[in-house]
Design a protein around this motif. Structure first.
Motif, mmCIF file in Angstrom:
data_model
loop_
_atom_site.group_PDB
_atom_site.id
_atom_site.type_symbol
_atom_site.label_atom_id
_atom_site.label_comp_id
_atom_site.label_asym_id
_atom_site.label_seq_id
_atom_site.Cartn_x
_atom_site.Cartn_y
_atom_site.Cartn_z
ATOM 1 N N ALA A 53 0.819 -1.218 0.000
ATOM 2 C CA ALA A 53 0.000 0.000 0.000
ATOM 3 C C ALA A 53 0.851 1.265 0.000
ATOM 4 O O ALA A 53 0.368 2.335 -0.400
ATOM 5 C CB ALA A 53 -0.934 -0.001 1.204
ATOM 6 N N ASP A 54 2.081 1.163 0.431
ATOM 7 C CA ASP A 54 2.964 2.328 0.479
ATOM 8 C C ASP A 54 3.804 2.490 -0.792
ATOM 9 O O ASP A 54 4.617 3.411 -0.883
ATOM 10 C CB ASP A 54 3.891 2.231 1.692
ATOM 11 C CG ASP A 54 3.143 2.415 3.004
ATOM 12 O OD1 ASP A 54 2.152 3.168 3.023
ATOM 13 O OD2 ASP A 54 3.553 1.798 4.011
ATOM 14 N N ALA A 60 -3.067 -1.175 -3.909
ATOM 15 C CA ALA A 60 -3.316 -2.291 -2.989
ATOM 16 C C ALA A 60 -4.686 -2.117 -2.347
ATOM 17 O O ALA A 60 -4.985 -1.062 -1.783
ATOM 18 C CB ALA A 60 -2.231 -2.348 -1.921
ATOM 19 N N LEU A 61 -5.500 -3.177 -2.418
ATOM 20 C CA LEU A 61 -6.858 -3.122 -1.889
ATOM 21 C C LEU A 61 -7.129 -4.371 -1.057
ATOM 22 O O LEU A 61 -6.776 -5.478 -1.471
ATOM 23 C CB LEU A 61 -7.878 -3.035 -3.026
ATOM 24 C CG LEU A 61 -7.735 -1.829 -3.970
ATOM 25 C CD1 LEU A 61 -8.642 -1.999 -5.178
ATOM 26 C CD2 LEU A 61 -8.046 -0.533 -3.230
ATOM 27 N N ARG A 169 -13.882 2.857 -2.841
ATOM 28 C CA ARG A 169 -13.622 3.674 -1.649
ATOM 29 C C ARG A 169 -13.062 2.764 -0.569
ATOM 30 O O ARG A 169 -13.569 1.660 -0.338
ATOM 31 C CB ARG A 169 -14.893 4.355 -1.163
ATOM 32 C CG ARG A 169 -15.466 5.361 -2.156
ATOM 33 C CD ARG A 169 -16.597 6.148 -1.520
ATOM 34 N NE ARG A 169 -16.073 7.053 -0.499
ATOM 35 C CZ ARG A 169 -16.773 7.479 0.540
ATOM 36 N NH1 ARG A 169 -18.005 7.053 0.738
ATOM 37 N NH2 ARG A 169 -16.249 8.313 1.408
ATOM 38 N N PHE A 170 -12.014 3.223 0.105
ATOM 39 C CA PHE A 170 -11.387 2.386 1.126
ATOM 40 C C PHE A 170 -10.983 3.205 2.338
ATOM 41 O O PHE A 170 -10.762 4.415 2.257
ATOM 42 C CB PHE A 170 -10.173 1.646 0.555
ATOM 43 C CG PHE A 170 -9.084 2.539 0.000
ATOM 44 C CD1 PHE A 170 -8.146 3.134 0.834
ATOM 45 C CD2 PHE A 170 -9.000 2.769 -1.367
ATOM 46 C CE1 PHE A 170 -7.146 3.951 0.332
ATOM 47 C CE2 PHE A 170 -7.999 3.585 -1.890
ATOM 48 C CZ PHE A 170 -7.068 4.184 -1.039
ATOM 49 N N GLN A 171 -10.894 2.511 3.464
ATOM 50 C CA GLN A 171 -10.380 3.098 4.705
ATOM 51 C C GLN A 171 -8.881 2.872 4.720
ATOM 52 O O GLN A 171 -8.410 1.750 4.533
ATOM 53 C CB GLN A 171 -11.046 2.415 5.905
ATOM 54 C CG GLN A 171 -10.697 3.019 7.250
ATOM 55 C CD GLN A 171 -11.540 2.413 8.366
ATOM 56 O OE1 GLN A 171 -12.635 1.915 8.124
ATOM 57 N NE2 GLN A 171 -11.018 2.431 9.577
ATOM 58 N N ARG A 191 -4.795 -2.288 6.076
ATOM 59 C CA ARG A 191 -4.587 -1.120 5.221
ATOM 60 C C ARG A 191 -5.481 -1.190 3.996
ATOM 61 O O ARG A 191 -5.749 -2.262 3.473
ATOM 62 C CB ARG A 191 -3.115 -1.047 4.766
ATOM 63 C CG ARG A 191 -2.119 -0.779 5.875
ATOM 64 C CD ARG A 191 -2.202 0.645 6.398
ATOM 65 N NE ARG A 191 -2.196 1.652 5.347
ATOM 66 C CZ ARG A 191 -1.092 2.085 4.732
ATOM 67 N NH1 ARG A 191 0.092 1.585 5.066
ATOM 68 N NH2 ARG A 191 -1.176 3.021 3.798
ATOM 69 N N HIS A 192 -5.906 -0.036 3.522
ATOM 70 C CA HIS A 192 -6.705 0.099 2.299
ATOM 71 C C HIS A 192 -7.883 -0.879 2.288
ATOM 72 O O HIS A 192 -8.084 -1.637 1.347
ATOM 73 C CB HIS A 192 -5.816 -0.103 1.068
ATOM 74 C CG HIS A 192 -4.901 1.048 0.806
ATOM 75 N ND1 HIS A 192 -4.292 1.254 -0.423
ATOM 76 C CD2 HIS A 192 -4.471 2.076 1.598
ATOM 77 C CE1 HIS A 192 -3.544 2.347 -0.366
ATOM 78 N NE2 HIS A 192 -3.638 2.854 0.858
#
Length: 248
Positions: A53-54, A60-61, A169-171, A191-192
């Motif tokens: 994700a970084d 990345a989901l 949409r993701f947190q 993550r994501h």
């Protein structure tokens, strides 16, 4: 799980004249992790997705499935993943039909660009598939930028035919203390975490742009991505993360 729902007004998209997508725009690989907080072997895969994700070359989901929610783990009982959703399970099943020719599913599973799959904690195998996906010819350049006070997605022209333009949409991050199930007593960091997906429109080969809903990026730790994907959970032709807002 409390679903985030767009209002009818927010769901409306506006097709506009597409500005050129810069040639230098990245064409990242999309890695989707199907996981559950009730799965003992999933935390290493979630940690790996957190690293991905970084990276600027990866979208990345993290999709939390619901088939672990009803399973009992001896005297530790059931743990309902707060991020699980049946639509995430359905997305995984359709991927497995398309990629593996069967509807059986497992966790942790990573799907790469809608083309390849691997056990999510097998980093070597995932990396090999990411390299293969990055070399795919004909990938589309996708960009998301702020224009006129709202976000706009741009998709380059290509020869792949029609495809769905999907908003995800993701947190960005969540920390959960798991009290029951296989992971009882653990603190899991995700993550994501995908909270909602929505089809915005259709790409038909020409250079295209459309406005995203006004609350697409969300704020308060939320983020979004745009995927251009062949119908019926086929290959992902292009993708981009939304730029981060002040509160993201």
């Amino acid at each position: 799980m409390k679903h985030l729902i767009f209002t009818v007004l927010a769901l409306a998209v506006t097709l506009v004249t597409a500005p050129p997508v810069p040639a230098q725009d990245r064409k990242p690989v999309v890695v989707e992790l199907f996981t559950s907080q009730g799965c003992y072997s999933c935390p290493p895969a979630e940690a790996y997705l957190g690293e991905l994700a970084d990276r600027a070359d990866v979208v990345a989901l993290e999709f939390h499935v619901d088939y672990w929610d009803s399973l009992n783990y001896m005297w530790h009982g059931q743990w309902k993943d707060p991020f699980s959703a049946p639509e995430h399970t359905q997305r995984q099943r359709l991927y497995n039909v398309a990629i593996r020719g069967q509807s059986g599913v497992y966790t942790p599973q990573m799907v790469i660009d809608g083309r390849f799959e691997a056990v999510g904690s097998h980093r070597g195998r995932v990396t090999d598939n990411m390299v293969r996906a990055a070399k795919t010819e004909g990938k589309l350049a996708v960009a998301v930028a702020a224009r006129g006070g709202r976000l706009q997605a741009s998709v380059s022209e290509g020869a792949a035919g029609a495809a769905d333009i999907i908003l995800v949409r993701f947190q960005d991050r969540a920390e959960t203390v798991v009290q029951k199930g296989e992971n009882h007593g653990k603190v899991l960091v995700s993550r994501h975490i995908v909270r909602e997906t929505h089809k915005l429109g259709t790409w038909r080969g020409a250079q295209t742009a459309l406005d995203l809903p006004a609350d697409a990026a969300g704020g308060d730790g939320m983020g979004c991505a745009v995927l251009v994907q062949s119908p019926n959970h086929g290959p992902i032709l292009g993708a981009a993360l939304c730029p981060k807002g002040p509160s993201s």
